[in-house]
Design a protein around this motif. Structure first.
Motif, PDB file in Angstrom:
ATOM      1  N   GLY A 251      28.304 -26.981-104.629  1.00 21.97           N
ATOM      2  CA  GLY A 251      27.343 -28.067-104.828  1.00 21.97           C
ATOM      3  C   GLY A 251      27.981 -29.278-105.473  1.00 21.97           C
ATOM      4  O   GLY A 251      27.703 -30.423-105.094  1.00 21.97           O
ATOM      5  N   LEU A 255      29.138 -33.402-103.798  1.00 20.18           N
ATOM      6  CA  LEU A 255      29.003 -34.766-104.325  1.00 20.18           C
ATOM      7  C   LEU A 255      30.151 -35.648-103.865  1.00 20.18           C
ATOM      8  O   LEU A 255      29.982 -36.854-103.659  1.00 20.18           O
ATOM      9  CB  LEU A 255      28.960 -34.747-105.859  1.00 20.18           C
ATOM     10  N   HIS A 264      17.499 -42.832 -99.954  1.00 21.16           N
ATOM     11  CA  HIS A 264      17.251 -42.148-101.218  1.00 21.16           C
ATOM     12  C   HIS A 264      17.370 -43.091-102.424  1.00 21.16           C
ATOM     13  O   HIS A 264      17.448 -42.631-103.562  1.00 21.16           O
ATOM     14  CB  HIS A 264      18.202 -40.963-101.374  1.00 21.16           C
ATOM     15  N   LEU A 290      27.272 -40.763-109.730  1.00 21.44           N
ATOM     16  CA  LEU A 290      26.949 -39.916-110.878  1.00 21.44           C
ATOM     17  C   LEU A 290      27.951 -40.123-112.008  1.00 21.44           C
ATOM     18  O   LEU A 290      27.572 -40.144-113.189  1.00 21.44           O
ATOM     19  CB  LEU A 290      26.925 -38.456-110.447  1.00 21.44           C
ATOM     20  N   PRO A 315      19.305 -39.796-110.700  1.00 25.72           N
ATOM     21  CA  PRO A 315      19.598 -38.373-110.488  1.00 25.72           C
ATOM     22  C   PRO A 315      18.649 -37.715-109.489  1.00 25.72           C
ATOM     23  O   PRO A 315      19.064 -36.844-108.715  1.00 25.72           O
ATOM     24  CB  PRO A 315      19.441 -37.775-111.887  1.00 25.72           C
ATOM     25  N   THR A 316      17.382 -38.148-109.487  1.00 24.81           N
ATOM     26  CA  THR A 316      16.439 -37.612-108.503  1.00 24.81           C
ATOM     27  C   THR A 316      16.876 -37.962-107.086  1.00 24.81           C
ATOM     28  O   THR A 316      16.786 -37.142-106.157  1.00 24.81           O
ATOM     29  CB  THR A 316      15.020 -38.159-108.763  1.00 24.81           C
ATOM     30  N   ILE A 318      19.949 -38.506-106.120  1.00 24.57           N
ATOM     31  CA  ILE A 318      21.126 -37.687-105.814  1.00 24.57           C
ATOM     32  C   ILE A 318      20.685 -36.299-105.360  1.00 24.57           C
ATOM     33  O   ILE A 318      21.189 -35.755-104.371  1.00 24.57           O
ATOM     34  CB  ILE A 318      22.052 -37.603-107.046  1.00 24.57           C
ATOM     35  N   HIS A 319      19.730 -35.727-106.068  1.00 25.48           N
ATOM     36  CA  HIS A 319      19.226 -34.407-105.697  1.00 25.48           C
ATOM     37  C   HIS A 319      18.608 -34.423-104.298  1.00 25.48           C
ATOM     38  O   HIS A 319      18.843 -33.526-103.475  1.00 25.48           O
ATOM     39  CB  HIS A 319      18.195 -33.944-106.729  1.00 25.48           C
ATOM     40  N   SER A 320      17.842 -35.452-104.009  1.00 23.54           N
ATOM     41  CA  SER A 320      17.203 -35.573-102.687  1.00 23.54           C
ATOM     42  C   SER A 320      18.256 -35.697-101.587  1.00 23.54           C
ATOM     43  O   SER A 320      18.118 -35.106-100.506  1.00 23.54           O
ATOM     44  CB  SER A 320      16.281 -36.777-102.657  1.00 23.54           C
ATOM     45  N   LEU A 322      21.357 -34.546-101.628  1.00 26.84           N
ATOM     46  CA  LEU A 322      22.008 -33.259-101.437  1.00 26.84           C
ATOM     47  C   LEU A 322      21.124 -32.295-100.661  1.00 26.84           C
ATOM     48  O   LEU A 322      21.589 -31.563 -99.783  1.00 26.84           O
ATOM     49  CB  LEU A 322      22.392 -32.652-102.792  1.00 26.84           C
ATOM     50  N   ARG A 323      19.832 -32.291-100.965  1.00 25.60           N
ATOM     51  CA  ARG A 323      18.908 -31.423-100.225  1.00 25.60           C
ATOM     52  C   ARG A 323      18.841 -31.833 -98.755  1.00 25.60           C
ATOM     53  O   ARG A 323      18.821 -30.978 -97.860  1.00 25.60           O
ATOM     54  CB  ARG A 323      17.519 -31.485-100.848  1.00 25.60           C
TER      55      ARG A 323
END
Length: 328
Positions: A251, A255, A264, A290, A315-316, A318-320, A322-323
């Motif tokens: 994970g 990045l 995003h 990041l 950060p939200t 970034i998470h989106s 990656l998903r």
């Protein structure tokens, strides 16, 4: 991308190596490398990746299959002529210790019959290209250079005959970690600028992900477990073996290979400049974004496309991103 359906600068078809005692070093494999592509062969020690590399320039003769370079089957041609036409860089560089840096780089052009003045001019040009001042280093000997500098000379020598193909076997493994990362980044830029087709062997998945357009993961017995882009490999390993090899930190590695996606980003409206951890380009990776947030201890980073702000990444976001990469 199905590489076998694309034009290939290098094509291995059913290529395998079995030694006289019955040891299978490389199981029959098919692999195509497109013009200008950098493919990393990665895997544990003894899995056949270096043997595969050496079968391309016939330092090791394949037992089965054919090797094509630029559309020509080189399996039964003159191996010496083949090697002279392909750049080759190894971990220990292999410079001639009794020759100056200039003479080391001139070696292959002189073998091809270039005049000394033309070969010298080419050597100086390449030294500058790999970040060595020719006026300073041309007359020095290998023992007078650092490990990183010798590795640069090795790359320059491999490029001296302007080969379309460059083979590299653990080229950065003998230098310290800080210099290694810098050399990797510089080489990636150089390869992109020159458009060379590169096959690079490494045991380091981080190096493979950082450098490769595609990564070929080898398993024991010289079997090809998966060939994919770094992002595909990290997000969707083909089996448990590849998942284990990529490791539990895949994970984090994702990045480094996932670019910022404008979908995003959040709008700039109402964002105070003091909240921003600087600005990154829209072509940057999530890792770069990041890192800026962590460095400046800020909750978001501004994103620009040229001179134009296109939004902020949190950060939200970034998470989106990656998903989303898991289902692309």
């Amino acid at each position: 991308m199905d590489a076998t359906a694309q034009p290939a600068m290098i094509r291995l078809s059913g290529v395998g190596k079995t030694y006289a005692d019955g040891t299978v070093a490389v199981h029959e494999l098919d692999l195509a490398v497109a013009p200008g592509e950098l493919v990393c062969l990665v895997g544990p020690s003894g899995c056949g990746k270096s043997t595969t590399l050496k079968m391309i320039n016939r330092l090791i003769e394949p037992t089965t299959g054919t090797v094509e370079v630029d559309g020509e089957d080189v399996t039964h041609g003159d191996p010496v002529a083949l090697r002279r036409s392909i750049g080759y860089v190894i971990q220990q560089v292999g410079l001639f210790p009794h020759q100056t840096i200039e003479t080391n780089v001139m070696t292959v052009p002189l073998l091809y019959g270039e005049s000394r003045s033309t070969a010298r001019s080419r050597a100086h040009e390449l030294m500058e290209l790999v970040g060595l001042d020719a006026a300073t280093y041309a007359g020095r000997y290998p023992h007078q250079l650092s490990g990183g500098q010798r590795q640069r000379v090795g790359v320059a020598r491999a490029l001296a005959a302007d080969p379309p193909v460059l083979l590299m076997d653990e080229p950065f493994g003998a230098v310290d970690p800080v210099v290694r990362v810098r050399l990797q980044e510089e080489f990636k830029t150089l390869q992109r600028d020159l458009g060379k087709t590169v096959v690079l062997v490494t045991h380091d998945i981080d190096e493979a992900v950082r450098l490769g357009d595609r990564v070929a993961v080898f398993a024991a017995g010289g079997r090809l477990a998966q060939v994919a882009t770094p992002a595909e490999l990290l997000a969707r390993p083909a089996d448990d073996y590849v998942a284990d090899f990529v490791g539990s930190t895949s994970g984090l590695r994702r990045l480094t290979v996932t670019a910022i996606d404008p979908d995003h980003l959040e709008p700039m409206d109402g964002v105070n400049a003091s909240e921003l951890a600087g600005v990154v380009d829209v072509g940057a990776t999530l890792e770069e974004a990041l890192a800026a947030m962590l460095r400046d201890d800020r909750p978001m980073v501004g994103v620009k496309d040229g001179a134009r702000f296109v939004g902020v990444l949190t950060p939200t976001g970034i998470h989106s991103a990656l998903r989303a990469s898991l289902v692309d």
